[in-house]
Each structure stands twice: as C-alpha cells, then as structure tokens.
Design a protein around this motif. Structure first.
Motif, PDB file in Angstrom:
ATOM      1  N   VAL A  89      66.112   1.978   8.418  1.00 59.08           N
ATOM      2  CA  VAL A  89      66.832   1.370   7.306  1.00 59.08           C
ATOM      3  C   VAL A  89      67.088   2.468   6.278  1.00 59.08           C
ATOM      4  O   VAL A  89      66.191   3.218   5.920  1.00 59.08           O
ATOM      5  CB  VAL A  89      66.015   0.219   6.676  1.00 59.08           C
ATOM      6  N   VAL A  90      68.339   2.556   5.845  1.00 55.04           N
ATOM      7  CA  VAL A  90      68.710   3.543   4.836  1.00 55.04           C
ATOM      8  C   VAL A  90      69.471   2.823   3.725  1.00 55.04           C
ATOM      9  O   VAL A  90      70.065   1.765   3.963  1.00 55.04           O
ATOM     10  CB  VAL A  90      69.576   4.677   5.424  1.00 55.04           C
ATOM     11  N   PRO A  91      69.458   3.374   2.530  1.00 61.45           N
ATOM     12  CA  PRO A  91      70.216   2.748   1.454  1.00 61.45           C
ATOM     13  C   PRO A  91      71.705   2.689   1.813  1.00 61.45           C
ATOM     14  O   PRO A  91      72.244   3.621   2.403  1.00 61.45           O
ATOM     15  CB  PRO A  91      69.989   3.674   0.254  1.00 61.45           C
ATOM     16  N   ALA A  92      72.331   1.590   1.471  1.00 63.17           N
ATOM     17  CA  ALA A  92      73.767   1.464   1.703  1.00 63.17           C
ATOM     18  C   ALA A  92      74.487   2.466   0.816  1.00 63.17           C
ATOM     19  O   ALA A  92      74.133   2.650  -0.347  1.00 63.17           O
ATOM     20  CB  ALA A  92      74.230   0.042   1.407  1.00 63.17           C
ATOM     21  N   ALA A  93      75.520   3.091   1.342  1.00 62.20           N
ATOM     22  CA  ALA A  93      76.225   4.146   0.617  1.00 62.20           C
ATOM     23  C   ALA A  93      77.014   3.599  -0.580  1.00 62.20           C
ATOM     24  O   ALA A  93      77.154   4.271  -1.583  1.00 62.20           O
ATOM     25  CB  ALA A  93      77.152   4.880   1.560  1.00 62.20           C
ATOM     26  N   THR A  94      77.495   2.378  -0.469  1.00 63.97           N
ATOM     27  CA  THR A  94      78.391   1.870  -1.507  1.00 63.97           C
ATOM     28  C   THR A  94      77.738   0.919  -2.486  1.00 63.97           C
ATOM     29  O   THR A  94      78.308   0.612  -3.512  1.00 63.97           O
ATOM     30  CB  THR A  94      79.587   1.150  -0.870  1.00 63.97           C
ATOM     31  N   THR A  95      76.541   0.453  -2.184  1.00 65.80           N
ATOM     32  CA  THR A  95      75.904  -0.538  -3.045  1.00 65.80           C
ATOM     33  C   THR A  95      74.509  -0.075  -3.402  1.00 65.80           C
ATOM     34  O   THR A  95      73.708   0.226  -2.538  1.00 65.80           O
ATOM     35  CB  THR A  95      75.821  -1.905  -2.346  1.00 65.80           C
ATOM     36  N   ALA A  96      74.232  -0.040  -4.681  1.00 61.07           N
ATOM     37  CA  ALA A  96      72.876   0.294  -5.133  1.00 61.07           C
ATOM     38  C   ALA A  96      72.205  -1.005  -5.568  1.00 61.07           C
ATOM     39  O   ALA A  96      72.648  -1.659  -6.512  1.00 61.07           O
ATOM     40  CB  ALA A  96      72.921   1.285  -6.278  1.00 61.07           C
ATOM     41  N   HIS A  97      71.169  -1.386  -4.852  1.00 57.46           N
ATOM     42  CA  HIS A  97      70.432  -2.604  -5.189  1.00 57.46           C
ATOM     43  C   HIS A  97      69.171  -2.193  -5.956  1.00 57.46           C
ATOM     44  O   HIS A  97      68.399  -1.388  -5.494  1.00 57.46           O
ATOM     45  CB  HIS A  97      70.030  -3.355  -3.910  1.00 57.46           C
TER      46      HIS A  97
END
Length: 101
Positions: A89-97
């Motif tokens: 699992v990696v952070p989504a490139a377009t969305t910072a949660h």
C-alpha cells in the motif's frame, strides 16, 4: 478460418508481466476487474500449481475467481504469494488523506 478466443493468461510469462497486469486492474478501481486479473494470472501459471503452492483446494480456487466468485482476502494473498508477488500500500499520488486529532 477459425478464430480462437484471446486469453491474457497466454501472454503473462514473467512475474513482471503479472505485476503490471494486476496493477493495471488495481488502477481501474473495480474489485471485479481486480478479481478477474488475479484469476487470469493464476491460470497463466496453472491453477493446480497455484493451489498446491498456496495450500488451497483447486476446485475452490477456480470457483473463487469465476465471474460470480468471491475469494477470501486471505486466499487472494496466498495466490499473489504463489505468483511471486506481494501486496503493498502506498499513498495515492493525487489525494492526501489526513486524519485530524
């Protein structure tokens, strides 16, 4: 002239091929597409081989990845491992949660 059915499983030859194939399905975001991609990848190696390596019942494995199947997450992880893959699992490139405290 006879036209044969095209099957992606016939073209998945390396773990890299399989990883790209499944990652493309994950990018689609549809769980049914992801399930189908993992099932196709398993067929590319051979369901009997996957079942043996993952310590799963071959018939149950086929059923789980059929169109109306619903594989357990535990079994998905075992199949991926048998394919020489791991789930990350990696952070989504377009969305910072962010979670606020």
């Amino acid at each position: 002239m006879k036209i044969s059915k095209w099957d992606a499983a016939d073209y998945l030859e390396t773990p890299e091929d399989v990883a790209h194939f499944i990652n493309a399905a994950l990018e689609d975001g549809d769980p049914i597409v992801v399930k189908h991609a993992i099932g196709t990848a398993a067929r590319s190696k051979g369901m009997a081989i996957i079942a043996e390596e993952a310590n799963l019942n071959r018939t149950s494995l086929y059923r789980a990845f059929e169109d109306d199947g619903n594989p357990l997450f535990f079994n998905v992880l075992k199949v991926l491992s048998s394919l020489g893959l791991s789930l990350q699992v990696v952070p989504a490139a377009t969305t910072a949660h962010r979670v606020s405290a």
